[in-house]
Design a protein around this motif. Sequence first.
Motif: not given
Lengths: 567, 499, 465
Positions: C223-240, C273-283
Amino acid sequence: MTGRVATGLSTAVWIASLVIVLPYLQPDTTSTYAWSDGGGLLDVTLAVHLDALSARLVLLVTTVTVLVQLFSTSYMRGDPRYRSYTALIGLFEVAMLTVVVADDLFVLLVGWEVMGLCSWLLIGHHWELPAARAGAVKAFVMTRFGDLGLLVAIVVTGQAFDTYRISEVLAQLGSGERPPAGIGLLLVLAVVGKSALFPLHTWLADAMPGPTPISALIHAATMVVAGVYLVARLLPLFTPAALTVLALVAALTMVLGALFALVQTDLKRLLAWSTVSQLAYMYAALAASDADAAIDHLLSHGAFKALLFLVAGTIAHATGSTALRDMGALRRSMPLTFATATVGLAALAGVVPTSGFFSKDAVLAAVQGATAGDGPLQPAVAWILLAAGLVTVVLTAAYATRAWLLVFFGVAGQSHQRAAPADPGAAMVGPLVVLGVLTLALSLSAEPHVVVGIVTTVLLLVGAAASGASWRAGRDPAVLAGPARAALERELDIDDRYLWLAGAVRRAGTMVVAGDRDVIDAYPRGVGALARLGSGLLHRTQARNAQSYATVLAIGALAVAVAVIGR
Amino acid sequence: MSALVVAVLLPGLAGICLALARAVVSARGAAAAGAAVSVLSLICVVASWSARDGAYAGEVDHPWSTALGLHWHLGVDGISLPLVVMTILLCVLVCWSLAADVTSTTDDHEGAGVVLVALVLVIETASLGVFSALDLVLFFIFFELALIPMWFVIARWGDPGGGRLAATRFLMFTVTGSALMLVGFVVIAVTAGTLQIPTLADLPDPLTGTVPLLGGVAIAVGLAVKTPLWPLHIWLPDAHSKAPTVGSVLLAGVFLKLGTYGLLRVFVSVVPEPAARLAPYLGALAVAGIIASCLACLREHDLKRLIAYSSVGHMGFVVLAISTMSEVGVLAAVFASVAHGLITGLLFFNAGWLKQRYGSATFDALGRGLYTRVPRLAVVLLFAATASLGLPGLAGFWGEMLALRSTYEPSPALDRTLAWTLLTLAALGVVLTTAYFVRVVRRVLQGAATPRDDDIDLTRTEAGISAVLAVAIVLLGVAPGLLTGVIEPAVGAIVQVAP
Amino acid sequence: MIDWAAVTPALILASGAIAALLVTAFHATRTWRWPAIVSTVSLLAASAVAVATGSIDRLTLVLTLVVVLGTFMMVLAAGVMDHEESIPPGELHFLLLSSAAGGCCLVVARDLVTLVVALELLSLPSIALVGLRRSDLGAARAAWTFFLLSAVSTAVTVMGVSIVYGFAGNLAYDQVATALAGSTAPARAVGAAVLLTVVGLLFKAGAVPFHVWIPDTYRGASVPVAGYLSVVSKSAALGALLVVLTTAFGPVRDDWAPVVAVVAAVTMTVGNLGALGQRDAVGMLAWSSIAQAGFILAPLVGLPGTAAVAAAVSYLVVYSLANLVAFTTVAICRRRWGGTTFAHLAGLARRDPGAGLCLAFALLVLAGFPPAVIGLLTKYVVLLPPVDSGYGWLAVVMALNVAFGLVYYLRLLATVLAPPSEEVATPPPSPSPPYTVRFARAAMIAATAALVAASVYPDLLLGVL
């Protein structure tokens, strides 16, 4: 107890009104009070206006109410809902008085519609009975339809004259202002509903399941006569077109009402149709621009119709029925009732020297005057109106005679299971006597119209004789209607049109409900389904397979590039 | 800090405190506290109103976010004051009814009753905020604040069957609408360069052209969902009928007014020119809604759904009045909104009490002859129905009358032929309204009664709530000047006043 | 010439990464504490340096801080895994810091080669992070997928860069901008080159159609790594992405803006749309992060100028904070109750009021609903540039997606606030949670507090640029 308090209160109101309005009975005594400043956008003023016209109406209303309350103490004794009944009568009286004395059109409207509410609740007083429920609903919905005419007429008046004060509107009209044509027509709609004129006439007879004293109140002093008063008050607002419509409606209604009355098998329904017919007389006078004749007839009708309904109540009390076939030969068992009823029916038919004779003749004289064509009415219309009025005289005499004979003469009806019918106690007989005396006394100040009087008396005799002849021949005088009798008993099936309309509205309602469910609601449901479908498809593409993902990605990159190039 | 800010924020803060302290507070105590806080809030409103100088009472205007030009800008004028007072009144009554509600204290989850009171208070703050916000985005924030609490109220305290679905539909409709409204606000912010409503209402050259028109459409659609305007009303019957009594009262009494108030405050006044171009459509849809809802009411067999549909009709009159864009129209809209809040509030209280007794508000469940079985309750219902059908002398009449009057003399925005057609149809709606309420009385109140064990007449609390609302309805009915006197001076803030 | 102000934070992080690996190597037993301390110190030092030097400009400073502080938070959050024997702490911290160093380089990159290199530096350690959990087949598979797709996207990017070089004859952003402004090359070809260049960034950011790896990878990673990907990695890419699109490719904005608008619209719709069917917080958070990327891309279509960039950056900052909170709470929940499905989260607000309320607030921020005013205001902010530059349809799509997104955020919110479900066993009695969990909670509360503060004083975050 409740009844005595109510009677006492209404008596107090009667005395107070007497003291207040007596000075205004003199001509040319008017006063207007306003308690609030109507400025601003809403522009509603709490204002009253009293003159000879309204003063006479006030007296009629308070008098009839006292008598009805008194009569009810005995008639409604033991009723489980006496308290609400008597309170509503009080509200009814207040509402009618509001209409009568209001100088602001909106204040008038308040009284006008509160009356509609009271009539709905009082007609439906015996709400265990399906007929009472249905009659009450019909009365309310139909009159409220008419009330819209008044509401819109008020709105139009306000815009045209920049005021909602009746006195100011009339003053502007007096100084030569022309009224917009629409107002009069809208007002005709209003009174057609309220006074049960054709084509909205069907509610009044169906309102008969209400307690009989309420019928007396509605027919004599409130509700239906409010329309007459309104037109009399606002007569200058009526353009020739509106008066023509009113005249034609009145002509048709008076004949129709009398014909229906002729064939009725129920005393109360008979009286109800006679009211419709008599109201049309009043509107005939108004169409001929003679408000005085209309109001005179209103007053005399108020006295004798209240009397007749209370008589009907007394008889119903004694025999337990209002059907004519359950009556008969009551002359001996109920002599006082018989005497007063005779006065009342004579006045209805217009026999000399009852007040009905004079006031009806005044109406016909007014209509005859209008045939000269110097008034707003076309001579042709006036002639039609006059002819209808004369025909109605014959018919009225016929059905009044018929009722008189069937109720008081002949053999006793079937339903005399109880103790033999007898005159009731003072609380019920008292009002009858008072009204009988009034019916006669009102003619004291009346002026005779000699020519018209002779003509009507002749016609009257014709009608009465015809009725009497067929009765003597052992037949119900309703046979006078001839082959039309059956159709008239069904009241020409006019009500079926309204039932069809009600059914159509209900079907439209079903369609709307179905439309909401199957059409409008289909969109949100469709969007929801689409979202779920999209979501499902999306998850199917998530194949957890690196190769297919890479394909998606490559195709995506290609698509983006193509999108840019092919744009 | 202005008394108005206190009035707006106090209930919400109290609600948060109650929710956090739900372990130690009883539901009854929480409800009493909620009522007390609402009364305090009312006192604050009255205080700032009586101390007013200038167009807006208790006006505060602090820059909140310089980056966005967002201001913490609140103020109350004659348009909003009646709605503010009505909102507080209804919230007090709702708290009162919760205080006496036995079921809320015996709920299976501890503290649930307290949370319900807290949600009501948050909703109150949100509504008061909408009615007093003078900044578009601040308006929007308050507009949205009420939604999620209301979702919880309907989803958790509503009908076990379908309550949650109805709540979600309600939320999705309003959120979609309000999201579009936000786009409209963005358009205005971009074209006019300010978010302050008073400034926008007084722009020397009002916004015209295609872009503001599209913005106006977005705003109108968003508010039309909330109001609701036919055919966007489809969320309403379910939400109102599945909600618990307090939810229905607040939905009908307060929430719908957010839409009509919005149409006045952030549509007609802010984008007058686009509004004038859209007015015919608004008016036509409003009248379509009046007729359609009345027809639906004639076939409805559930008292709560019927009242819900009747709200669509009554709101139709309000929107019709607004679409005339005249002074009388504004007056009518505010008056009718307040009157509808009081009357429909009473109707929903009534329906809720009946539902509590008989388990359902369908006609079959209620049976016949309530006049004999529960006479006082029946009379209150009769009174409310009478008021709702617009009987003159009661509050409902003046709103409808003014609406019809404004349609007779509309501003140039509405073509006269169209206006008069609408007037005729709307007037027919009055008859139909009479017809369906008379039908309710005939079907439920009248008729041969079969007494039951659960025939319990008005309790003391119910009688008290009914009395308060009835007095208010009669008071506004016989003395409409009390309200119009407040509204009238502020009409110029919405439409151009004729000289 | 080396711009030390720009590269120092990255250098500090790289040194810290090596130090973190070394302290565990010199430790006889498995130790979590020492690499964590080293990481913390280097991350704080990096942020201090960045603030002190002011980086290249304010935009870069903000993006650097997002990367560094985001990593810091995730280092704290990762502490909740200290009891998992399958996680090697040294490697974890090493990889986190290396990747963060890559992120720092990415946002300060001012020429396209640096961009590609930094992108690889960001990617490779994060791929390893995904597959870090030993003997976990799912993780390995997720890492393999991630790696493969990452390689493909980088290849596309390199292709784009080479085409751009062909048009511009240079690779430095400012030179590219000058060259493209005066270029006579066909506009469509230039636009295609630009978009191919940014494919690598769009891939990291999770824009559709480059999003396919995200759900699987997030679920496969811890979970923390997923968080890292969603926050840091994504932010860096979007920032760039922000930097490169507005500086290097700013002059040819008209060529790429329509496609970016479409990509943004499709991204937010597909994510929802993808999030709509999820029943798992990480998903759910994985898909929601796709949708959120769409909202960050949207303002880029705005007219050139700081407003659009400021809007995107404000949104990015708020999104990062909210996602940090969400992933941290989910990580804590997983540690205490052993799972991340909605059933595990049901009634969290009652079982663990701190985590529950923080998660609730974060969800409201992501949904953009009051009382999370800051979430709403950032939604408003990102609507401004599209409307201002004539992309009204995009604004409408965004608005509809805001409404749409509420469905699933509210579902989780209601779950969190609902009464606890019976299936979840009560946690084993742990009177005092280990210090690592307390630090994670502190990070979670601090981030929530920042969001609450920003809801009261929006300028705290909205005025960053």
